[in-house]
Design an enzyme around this catalytic site. Structure first.
Site, PDB file in Angstrom:
ATOM      1  N   CYS A 128       0.515  -1.260  -0.055  1.00  0.00           N
ATOM      2  CA  CYS A 128       0.036  -0.071  -0.229  1.00  0.00           C
ATOM      3  C   CYS A 128       0.941   1.077  -0.229  1.00  0.00           C
ATOM      4  O   CYS A 128       0.366   2.354  -0.247  1.00  0.00           O
ATOM      5  CB  CYS A 128      -0.887   0.019   1.177  1.00  0.00           C
ATOM      6  SG  CYS A 128      -2.080  -1.311   1.317  1.00  0.00           S
ATOM      7  N   HIS A 264      -2.906   7.526   1.718  1.00  0.00           N
ATOM      8  CA  HIS A 264      -3.348   6.294   1.285  1.00  0.00           C
ATOM      9  C   HIS A 264      -4.743   6.059   1.898  1.00  0.00           C
ATOM     10  O   HIS A 264      -5.138   6.316   2.955  1.00  0.00           O
ATOM     11  CB  HIS A 264      -2.470   5.199   1.944  1.00  0.00           C
ATOM     12  CG  HIS A 264      -2.920   3.780   1.465  1.00  0.00           C
ATOM     13  ND1 HIS A 264      -3.326   3.133   0.648  1.00  0.00           N
ATOM     14  CD2 HIS A 264      -3.243   2.652   2.659  1.00  0.00           C
ATOM     15  CE1 HIS A 264      -3.651   2.198   0.794  1.00  0.00           C
ATOM     16  NE2 HIS A 264      -3.824   1.571   2.020  1.00  0.00           N
ATOM     17  N   ASN A 294      -9.859   0.273  -0.534  1.00  0.00           N
ATOM     18  CA  ASN A 294      -8.466   0.185  -0.642  1.00  0.00           C
ATOM     19  C   ASN A 294      -7.992  -0.534  -1.746  1.00  0.00           C
ATOM     20  O   ASN A 294      -7.997  -1.666  -1.944  1.00  0.00           O
ATOM     21  CB  ASN A 294      -8.032  -0.452   0.776  1.00  0.00           C
ATOM     22  CG  ASN A 294      -6.527  -0.480   0.925  1.00  0.00           C
ATOM     23  OD1 ASN A 294      -5.852  -0.136   0.115  1.00  0.00           O
ATOM     24  ND2 ASN A 294      -6.053  -0.883   2.241  1.00  0.00           N
TER      25      ASN A 294
END
Ligand code: ACO
Length: 337
Positions: A128, A264, A294
């Protein structure tokens, strides 16, 4: 392209060159998967997902639609916005944990699709945090004269490594890609536009907190993802805040200088808690997790592209992009747009 090297901001070599953001773009699969639809296949509910994560829907790649397809579409959109032709690019850095193939790098597929016959293309794997790591690699190469025009991509098909029977993880993720074009510009004036600094960290002691149960070398499969959500949550808040503060301190700035934080997008509560820790008005935080989920390495460039497309992020705005992911990896970039 070589020039003198100064050592400011802290720990970051400043040269005659700066990586100016020339354009950005994104690509999403057509298929929307809503919470309600997920709740028909796994023991969850729209209320639970929305309340705990802020996610309402995510996009899922079609059969045969691969990470490279999304990456190529996002890159072409970014190049169109920048007014730069594919063959004029000399660097492609692609962040992904869901490559098309174990080898070669997905980046070379993008390179070929852009019509490049020279230059450099490689993948970065920091899950990520991948986009910030990739941005840092490209920025370093531009500042040190190894590249002039870079496409930096975050692209993922997370749906391919999700265990769709595991309600702890399958509700969180989505597919997509975002890209930015960086161009070497002469550094001039007190407030140059471009990447001001990047800051990267990893701590492998936490490698099992988000992981797949397979890999090429160990099981000859990609494996499926497992995560300890609560543990990740706690670390994410601390690490994102630390990386944010680090970027501000390195540049002699405070949160009041920021126009936008584009973090993020793991969970709305993580983003909100970060905003509170930085004491930022929530209007300054770009949030896309509600409709993207996500998307791992793709989440920051997707959010940047959305912020630019809807007119929020404008020239000369100061943009902070903190990230955190499996590893753990974390970091930030401070960019004058
Ligand atoms: N639907 C309904 N119930 C669920 C679901 C679901 N999808 N998932 C878990 N539950 C249940 C659990 O089984 C548990 O039930 P129990 O109390 O009977 O055991 C209960 O909900 C609470 O579970 P928790 O894990 O404590 O819930 P929490 O409030 O921590 O939220 C979440 C879980 C959303 C995963 C949160 O911890 C989180 O967002 N973590 C960080 C995100 C993350 O891990 N991202 C991975 C990528 S890394 C990154 O992007 C930074």
């Amino acid at each position: 392209m070589n020039g003198s090297v100064d050592a400011t901001p802290a720990g970051y070599a400043v040269t005659n060159w700066i990586s100016r953001v020339a354009g950005c773009g994104s690509a999403l699969p057509e298929r929307r998967l809503t919470n309600q639809e997920l709740a028909t296949t796994v023991d969850t509910s729209d209320e639970w997902i929305a309340q705990r994560t802020g996610i309402k829907e995510r996009r899922i790649a079609a059969q045969g639609e691969n990470t490279s397809d999304l990456a190529i579409a996002a890159s072409m959109a970014a190049l169109r916005q920048a007014g730069i032709r594919g063959p004029d690019v000399d660097l492609v850095v692609l962040a992904t944990c869901t490559p098309d193939r174990t080898m070669p790098a997905t980046a070379v597929r993008v390179q070929a699709a852009l019509g490049m016959t020279g230059g450099i293309a490689f993948d970065v794997q920091a899950v990520c945090s991948g986009f910030v790591f990739a941005l840092s690699m490209a920025d370093n190469m531009i500042r040190l004269g190894q590249a002039r025009t870079a496409v930096v991509i975050g692209a993922e098909t997370m749906s391919r490594i999700i265990d769709w029977n595991d309600r702890n993880s399958c509700v969180l993720f989505g597919d997509g890609a975002g890209a930015v074009v960086l161009r070497a510009e002469r550094r001039t004036g007190d407030q140059p536009r471009g990447v001001l600094s990047t800051h990267l960290h990893s701590d492998g002691r936490h490698q099992d907190k988000i992981h797949t149960d397979g890999g090429t070398s160990s099981t000859q499969t990609a494996g499926k993802m497992h995560l300890e959500g609560r543990e990740v949550f706690l670390h994410a808040v601390v690490n994102l805040a630390q990386a944010s503060q680090e970027a501000l301190t390195a540049n002699g700035m405070t949160k009041d200088d920021l126009d936008w934080v584009v973090p993020h997008q793991a969970n709305q509560r993580i983003v909100q808690t970060l905003g509170e820790k930085l004491q930022l008005p929530k209007e300054k935080v770009v949030l896309t997790v509600d409709h993207h989920g996500n998307t791992s390495a793709a989440s920051i460039p997707l959010a940047l592209a959305e912020g630019v497309a809807d007119g929020r992020i404008k020239e000369n705005d100061l943009v902070l992009t903190p990230a955190m992911g499996s590893g753990f990896t974390w970091g930030s970039a401070l960019i004058r747009w």
